[in-house]
Motif scaffolding. Structure first.
Motif, PDB file in Angstrom:
ATOM      1  N   VAL A  40     -83.596 -95.695 -19.592  1.00 35.49           N
ATOM      2  CA  VAL A  40     -84.033 -96.131 -18.264  1.00 35.49           C
ATOM      3  C   VAL A  40     -85.514 -95.844 -18.018  1.00 35.49           C
ATOM      4  CG1 VAL A  40     -81.825 -96.060 -17.032  1.00 35.49           C
ATOM      5  CG2 VAL A  40     -83.178 -93.964 -17.277  1.00 35.49           C
ATOM      6  N   SER A  41     -86.113 -96.754 -17.221  1.00 34.77           N
ATOM      7  CA  SER A  41     -87.479 -96.561 -16.710  1.00 34.77           C
ATOM      8  C   SER A  41     -87.390 -95.862 -15.362  1.00 34.77           C
ATOM      9  CB  SER A  41     -88.143 -97.913 -16.467  1.00 34.77           C
ATOM     10  OG  SER A  41     -88.496 -98.528 -17.660  1.00 34.77           O
ATOM     11  N   ALA A  42     -88.540 -95.520 -14.829  1.00 37.39           N
ATOM     12  CA  ALA A  42     -88.605 -95.031 -13.452  1.00 37.39           C
ATOM     13  C   ALA A  42     -88.337 -96.210 -12.520  1.00 37.39           C
ATOM     14  CB  ALA A  42     -89.992 -94.471 -13.192  1.00 37.39           C
ATOM     15  N   MET A  43     -87.855 -95.911 -11.308  1.00 39.14           N
ATOM     16  CA  MET A  43     -87.686 -96.975 -10.315  1.00 39.14           C
ATOM     17  C   MET A  43     -89.026 -97.684 -10.104  1.00 39.14           C
ATOM     18  SD  MET A  43     -85.497 -94.834  -7.575  1.00 39.14           S
ATOM     19  CE  MET A  43     -83.719 -94.794  -7.550  1.00 39.14           C
ATOM     20  N   LYS A  46     -92.655 -96.351  -8.956  1.00 35.25           N
ATOM     21  CA  LYS A  46     -92.690 -94.884  -9.009  1.00 35.25           C
ATOM     22  C   LYS A  46     -93.805 -94.381  -9.934  1.00 35.25           C
ATOM     23  CE  LYS A  46     -91.413 -91.202  -7.525  1.00 35.25           C
ATOM     24  NZ  LYS A  46     -91.395 -90.968  -6.072  1.00 35.25           N
ATOM     25  N   THR A  47     -93.870 -94.963 -11.147  1.00 29.14           N
ATOM     26  CA  THR A  47     -94.878 -94.468 -12.091  1.00 29.14           C
ATOM     27  C   THR A  47     -96.292 -94.712 -11.539  1.00 29.14           C
ATOM     28  OG1 THR A  47     -93.331 -95.024 -13.843  1.00 29.14           O
ATOM     29  CG2 THR A  47     -95.549 -94.459 -14.534  1.00 29.14           C
ATOM     30  N   ASN A  48     -96.490 -95.876 -10.909  1.00 31.38           N
ATOM     31  CA  ASN A  48     -97.814 -96.146 -10.324  1.00 31.38           C
ATOM     32  C   ASN A  48     -98.157 -95.109  -9.263  1.00 31.38           C
ATOM     33  OD1 ASN A  48     -98.229 -98.359 -11.880  1.00 31.38           O
ATOM     34  ND2 ASN A  48     -97.662 -99.854 -10.315  1.00 31.38           N
ATOM     35  N   GLY A  73     -90.629 -89.669 -13.173  1.00 35.09           N
ATOM     36  CA  GLY A  73     -89.902 -90.795 -12.563  1.00 35.09           C
ATOM     37  C   GLY A  73     -88.650 -91.155 -13.336  1.00 35.09           C
ATOM     38  N   GLU A  74     -88.723 -91.113 -14.637  1.00 36.39           N
ATOM     39  CA  GLU A  74     -87.596 -91.486 -15.499  1.00 36.39           C
ATOM     40  C   GLU A  74     -86.448 -90.473 -15.381  1.00 36.39           C
ATOM     41  OE1 GLU A  74     -90.589 -92.514 -16.180  1.00 36.39           O
ATOM     42  OE2 GLU A  74     -90.299 -94.544 -16.940  1.00 36.39           O
ATOM     43  N   ASN A  75     -86.790 -89.196 -15.108  1.00 43.64           N
ATOM     44  CA  ASN A  75     -85.735 -88.174 -15.006  1.00 43.64           C
ATOM     45  C   ASN A  75     -84.778 -88.491 -13.865  1.00 43.64           C
ATOM     46  OD1 ASN A  75     -87.158 -86.946 -17.003  1.00 43.64           O
ATOM     47  ND2 ASN A  75     -88.037 -85.350 -15.713  1.00 43.64           N
ATOM     48  N   GLY A 136     -86.512 -92.871 -20.510  1.00 42.92           N
ATOM     49  CA  GLY A 136     -87.472 -93.527 -21.397  1.00 42.92           C
ATOM     50  C   GLY A 136     -88.863 -92.947 -21.240  1.00 42.92           C
ATOM     51  N   PHE A 137     -89.792 -93.376 -22.132  1.00 43.15           N
ATOM     52  CA  PHE A 137     -91.232 -93.164 -21.897  1.00 43.15           C
ATOM     53  C   PHE A 137     -91.705 -91.755 -22.217  1.00 43.15           C
ATOM     54  CE2 PHE A 137     -94.367 -92.671 -18.094  1.00 43.15           C
ATOM     55  CZ  PHE A 137     -95.429 -93.258 -18.739  1.00 43.15           C
ATOM     56  N   GLN A 138     -90.785 -90.810 -22.493  1.00 45.09           N
ATOM     57  CA  GLN A 138     -91.207 -89.407 -22.617  1.00 45.09           C
ATOM     58  C   GLN A 138     -90.677 -88.753 -23.879  1.00 45.09           C
ATOM     59  OE1 GLN A 138     -88.090 -86.902 -20.363  1.00 45.09           O
ATOM     60  NE2 GLN A 138     -88.825 -88.288 -18.811  1.00 45.09           N
ATOM     61  N   GLY A 150     -97.422 -94.052 -23.213  1.00 46.84           N
ATOM     62  CA  GLY A 150     -98.269 -95.169 -22.775  1.00 46.84           C
ATOM     63  C   GLY A 150     -97.464 -96.067 -21.849  1.00 46.84           C
ATOM     64  N   ARG A 151     -98.163 -96.777 -20.934  1.00 54.30           N
ATOM     65  CA  ARG A 151     -97.470 -97.594 -19.940  1.00 54.30           C
ATOM     66  C   ARG A 151     -96.563 -98.619 -20.619  1.00 54.30           C
ATOM     67  NH1 ARG A 151     -98.967 -97.170 -14.671  1.00 54.30           N
ATOM     68  NH2 ARG A 151     -96.807 -97.866 -14.452  1.00 54.30           N
ATOM     69  N   GLY A 152     -95.399 -98.783 -20.076  1.00 53.85           N
ATOM     70  CA  GLY A 152     -94.423 -99.697 -20.667  1.00 53.85           C
ATOM     71  C   GLY A 152     -93.645 -99.055 -21.811  1.00 53.85           C
ATOM     72  N   GLY A 153     -93.821 -97.729 -21.985  1.00 57.00           N
ATOM     73  CA  GLY A 153     -93.298 -97.041 -23.168  1.00 57.00           C
ATOM     74  C   GLY A 153     -91.787 -96.949 -23.288  1.00 57.00           C
ATOM     75  N   SER A 154     -91.056 -97.233 -22.208  1.00 56.81           N
ATOM     76  CA  SER A 154     -89.589 -97.175 -22.328  1.00 56.81           C
ATOM     77  C   SER A 154     -89.062 -98.225 -23.316  1.00 56.81           C
ATOM     78  CB  SER A 154     -88.924 -97.405 -20.975  1.00 56.81           C
ATOM     79  OG  SER A 154     -89.301 -96.395 -20.095  1.00 56.81           O
ATOM     80  N   ASP A 155     -89.781 -99.336 -23.441  1.00 55.22           N
ATOM     81  CA  ASP A 155     -89.380-100.345 -24.436  1.00 55.22           C
ATOM     82  C   ASP A 155     -89.377 -99.707 -25.829  1.00 55.22           C
ATOM     83  OD1 ASP A 155     -89.404-102.321 -22.449  1.00 55.22           O
ATOM     84  OD2 ASP A 155     -91.510-102.799 -22.809  1.00 55.22           O
ATOM     85  N   THR A 156     -90.423 -98.905 -26.062  1.00 56.04           N
ATOM     86  CA  THR A 156     -90.556 -98.275 -27.377  1.00 56.04           C
ATOM     87  C   THR A 156     -89.482 -97.207 -27.575  1.00 56.04           C
ATOM     88  OG1 THR A 156     -92.895 -98.781 -27.366  1.00 56.04           O
ATOM     89  CG2 THR A 156     -92.186 -97.049 -28.882  1.00 56.04           C
TER      90      THR A 156
HETATM   91  N1  ASP Z   1     -92.239 -96.124 -16.157  1.00 57.94           N
HETATM   92  C1  ASP Z   1     -93.205 -96.319 -17.201  1.00 57.94           C
HETATM   93  C2  ASP Z   1     -94.256 -97.331 -16.766  1.00 57.94           C
HETATM   94  O1  ASP Z   1     -94.172 -97.845 -15.652  1.00 57.94           O
HETATM   95  C3  ASP Z   1     -92.580 -96.703 -18.512  1.00 57.94           C
HETATM   96  C4  ASP Z   1     -91.806 -97.995 -18.488  1.00 57.94           C
HETATM   97  O2  ASP Z   1     -91.364 -98.461 -17.442  1.00 57.94           O
HETATM   98  O3  ASP Z   1     -91.614 -98.552 -19.571  1.00 57.94           O
HETATM   99  O4  ASP Z   1     -95.154 -97.609 -17.501  1.00 57.94           O
END
Ligand code: ASP
Ligand code: ADP
Ligand code: MG
Length: 412
Positions: A40-43, A46-48, A73-75, A136-138, A150-156
């Motif tokens: 999961v990503s943050a809502m 949230k990350t912004n 945020g992901e927690n 995710g992301f951590q 890095g931003r978008g890291g939950s995909d990774t």
């Molecule tokens: N929450 C993080 C972001 O906004 C990671 C993600 O959503 O993939 O970059």
């Protein structure tokens, strides 16, 4: 037990209703007999918000504390998702990165995954847990500190888990129903692709199409992960969305597969440096040491032994680039007249493996832009992409004009 990885992005877990909807989707796969790892990503937003708070504390913040804050945020989502699944009688447990432990490098805010031991989760699956919900992301560095990818890291995170656990598939649930020929938010004629090759997806992602983080595509390609992008808002069949796959698995494709853009680019020019061996090395070593991600580079024509060096980098790295170049000037390592930063530019790119065998794509691209009166500031090309830097006010126009002229709304 067959295993799936399902990743839900920010908008797909934006509130408890959406988390419930995602949990139902997970329940469907559990009912089919799968063990599931959910990332999961943050809502959304949230990350912004967290990044904004860190920025406010100091422009030159300690990246280790940035990661401590921004990973949080992901927690929240991971715990809420586990609770929601438990309410549906699906045995679920949440995991933060360090608990797995997802081991990364120490490059805070841009860490790379090094290893994901499978024992902890597998033991729980063995005891009857059906869903492991992972933030995710951590991850965690060798020094034992929290890192982010890095931003978008939950995909990774998702693809890395799929590779480590030998998942049957890695499904990325997001707010669009697949990968399009360009961002459907800025071009209404954008067409959803049933399949896209790893190579093209890699280029599109690295050139700004944020639907997948670049590193996730790299990992999927390397470890042969079956990667699919699909919507969390619609009922889904096993064929839904876009499959990212090998080039050989695609029957027909257009010469240009897609158009990508990156809004936050800056063009910097170091005016009047000596035109002699070693100058480029001094400039770009200083920038690299300062952590500036230089993208395009052009050395202008030389005049009486002096030349201008132009490069592009993300807008939020301009201050760092200026600081680095000023430092080498003050130290007497580089002499230049002035440093000019143009922060009102963007990068627009066309991508397609068909370009390997068909010439004329660049000429056509430049003609399309010139017909729209768009001036090109910098050009770079590779085997399967052409990128140009243009004024930011032309971004939408450039994307739409290229999409139209290369007829991306029509399938090959
Ligand atoms: N929450 C993080 C972001 O906004 C990671 C993600 O959503 O993939 O970059
Ligand atoms: P998530 O929060 O689910 O990770 P992102 O916002 O990171 O979602 O990525 C999905 C967004 O990517 C879409 O809403 C869309 O605006 C954007 N996007 C950019 N280029 C493309 C493309 N070629 N195909 C699909 N979506 C794209
Ligand atoms: Mg994303």
């Amino acid at each position: 037990m067959p295993l799936l990885v399902m990743k839900f992005g920010g908008t797909s877990v934006a509130n408890l209703d959406r988390i419930r909807r995602a949990a139902k989707r997970i329940g469907v796969e559990v009912a089919k007999g799968y063990d599931v790892i959910v990332i999961v990503s943050a809502m959304s937003g949230k990350t912004n918000e967290l990044v904004g708070w860190v920025d406010e504390t100091s422009p030159l913040y300690d990246a280790r504390e940035y990661d401590a804050v921004v990973s949080s945020g992901e927690n929240i989502t991971a715990g809420l998702m586990a609770l929601t699944l438990q309410e549906m009688d699906v045995p679920a447990r949440s995991w933060q990165g360090w608990q797995v432990p997802l081991m990364t490098t120490s490059a805070h805010s841009q860490a790379r995954i090094e290893e994901i031991p499978t024992d902890n989760l597998n033991q729980k699956f063995g005891e009857g847990m059906k869903v492991a919900v992972v933030a995710g992301f951590q991850g965690i560095s060798p020094e034992g500190r929290i890192t982010t990818l890095g931003r978008g890291g939950s995909d990774t995170t998702a693809v890395a888990f799929a590779a480590a656990f030998g998942a049957e598939r890695c499904d990325i649930y997001t707010d669009v129903d697949g990968v399009y020929t360009t961002d459907p938010r800025i071009c209404e004629k954008a067409r959803k692709l049933d399949r896209i090759s790893f190579e093209e997806m890699l280029e599109l992602a690295s050139l700004g199409a944020k639907v997948l983080q670049t590193r996730s595509v790299e990992l999927a390609m390397r470890y042969k992960v079956k990667l699919r992008v699909l919507s969390s808002f619609e009922e889904q069949s096993d064929e839904a969305g876009t499959l990212v796959c090998d080039e050989e698995d695609i029957m027909e494709s257009n010469v240009v597969a897609g158009v990508a853009y990156s809004r936050d680019e800056a063009k910097m020019t170091v005016v009047s440096v000596a035109d002699r061996p070693g100058i480029a090395s001094i400039i770009f070593t200083a920038l690299s040491d300062a952590g500036v991600n230089v993208d395009m580079i052009v050395q202008n024509i030389s005049d009486e032994g002096r030349t201008d060096m132009t490069f592009s980098c993300p807008t939020d790295q301009v201050a760092r680039a200026e600081q680095a170049l000023l430092a080498i000037k003050d130290a007497g390592e580089l002499n230049y007249a002035e440093l000019v930063a143009d922060q009102d530019v963007c990068k627009v790119s066309v991508v397609g493996i068909g370009m390997r065998s068909q010439s004329g794509v660049a000429a056509k691209m430049f003609k399309i832009l010139s017909d729209e009166g768009i001036n090109i500031k910098v050009i770079t090309t590779s085997e399967i992409k052409i990128s140009v830097l243009v004024d930011r006010k032309y971004m939408e126009l450039a994307v739409q004009a290229l999409h139209d002229a290369f007829e991306l709304d029509k399938a090959a």
